[in-house]
Design an enzyme around this catalytic site. Structure first.
Site, PDB file in Angstrom:
ATOM      1  N   GLU A   1      -0.343 -17.985  -8.020  1.00 35.18           N
ATOM      2  CA  GLU A   1       0.297 -17.205  -9.093  1.00 35.18           C
ATOM      3  C   GLU A   1       1.812 -17.265  -9.026  1.00 35.18           C
ATOM      4  OE1 GLU A   1      -1.289 -13.319  -9.204  1.00 35.18           O
ATOM      5  OE2 GLU A   1      -3.223 -14.008  -9.914  1.00 35.18           O
TER       6      GLU A   1
ATOM      7  N   ASN B   1     -13.114  -0.501  -4.406  1.00 35.25           N
ATOM      8  CA  ASN B   1     -13.037  -1.485  -5.476  1.00 35.25           C
ATOM      9  C   ASN B   1     -14.151  -1.359  -6.519  1.00 35.25           C
ATOM     10  OD1 ASN B   1     -12.434  -3.609  -6.998  1.00 35.25           O
ATOM     11  ND2 ASN B   1     -12.245  -5.064  -5.343  1.00 35.25           N
TER      12      ASN B   1
ATOM     13  N   CYS C   1      -6.577  -6.463  -6.760  1.00 36.88           N
ATOM     14  CA  CYS C   1      -6.308  -5.917  -5.426  1.00 36.88           C
ATOM     15  C   CYS C   1      -5.703  -6.974  -4.509  1.00 36.88           C
ATOM     16  CB  CYS C   1      -7.577  -5.337  -4.827  1.00 36.88           C
ATOM     17  SG  CYS C   1      -9.079  -6.109  -5.381  1.00 36.88           S
ATOM     18  N   HIS C   2      -5.758  -8.221  -4.927  1.00 40.99           N
ATOM     19  CA  HIS C   2      -5.192  -9.269  -4.077  1.00 40.99           C
ATOM     20  C   HIS C   2      -3.669  -9.251  -4.145  1.00 40.99           C
ATOM     21  CE1 HIS C   2      -5.743 -11.090  -8.080  1.00 40.99           C
ATOM     22  NE2 HIS C   2      -4.588 -11.661  -7.805  1.00 40.99           N
TER      23      HIS C   2
ATOM     24  N   TYR D   1       0.860  -1.196   0.000  1.00 35.38           N
ATOM     25  CA  TYR D   1       0.000   0.000   0.000  1.00 35.38           C
ATOM     26  C   TYR D   1       0.887   1.235   0.000  1.00 35.38           C
ATOM     27  CZ  TYR D   1      -3.620  -3.276   1.387  1.00 35.38           C
ATOM     28  OH  TYR D   1      -4.479  -4.326   1.424  1.00 35.38           O
TER      29      TYR D   1
END
Length: 104
Positions: free
Chosen positions: A85, A48, A56-57, A25
């Site tokens: 990922e 969002n 956003c993850h 952030y």
DNA sequence: CATTTGACAGGAA
DNA sequence: CTTCCTGCCAAAT
């Protein structure tokens, strides 16, 4: 577009985060032009407007820990997706030293 | 214009 | 390592 809100900038930046990497952030706040506005960034995520286009993850805390996520089972799903990922984890936190994204 | 809110960060105990 | 408190910031009402 001439002048977008701080939130818009944040969204645009977050969308650029590549798969397998994460950002904080704080870092995003700086990229958005307002260093120290980590909180504002969090608010933007919560807003969002496009959770389908905004990963956003891939945004975590300054120490690799996560605070929240509005989707699936919350943080649980978030961690799962990141691991899937290819983001390196160390327990419940992300190894920023290895997976923190930075402008290339 | 004043108040409230929130998915933060950093320091202190 | 955990918990509590303070400081910061932008947007919404």
């Amino acid at each position: 577009m001439k002048q977008q809100t701080f939130y818009s900038k944040v969204y645009r930046i977050v969308k650029k985060i590549p798969k397998g990497k994460v950002s904080t952030y704080k870092a995003i706040a700086e990229l958005a032009g307002s260093p120290g506005a980590a909180r504002a960034v969090g608010s933007a995520m919560k807003n969002n407007p496009d959770m389908n286009t905004i990963p956003c993850h891939r945004v975590v805390g300054s120490d690799g820990s996560m605070h929240g996520y509005s989707g699936g089972k919350g943080l649980i799903t978030k961690v799962l997706m990141l691991k899937k990922e290819g983001v390196l984890f160390r327990g419940e936190k992300v190894i920023l030293g290895k997976s923190e994204w930075r402008r290339n």
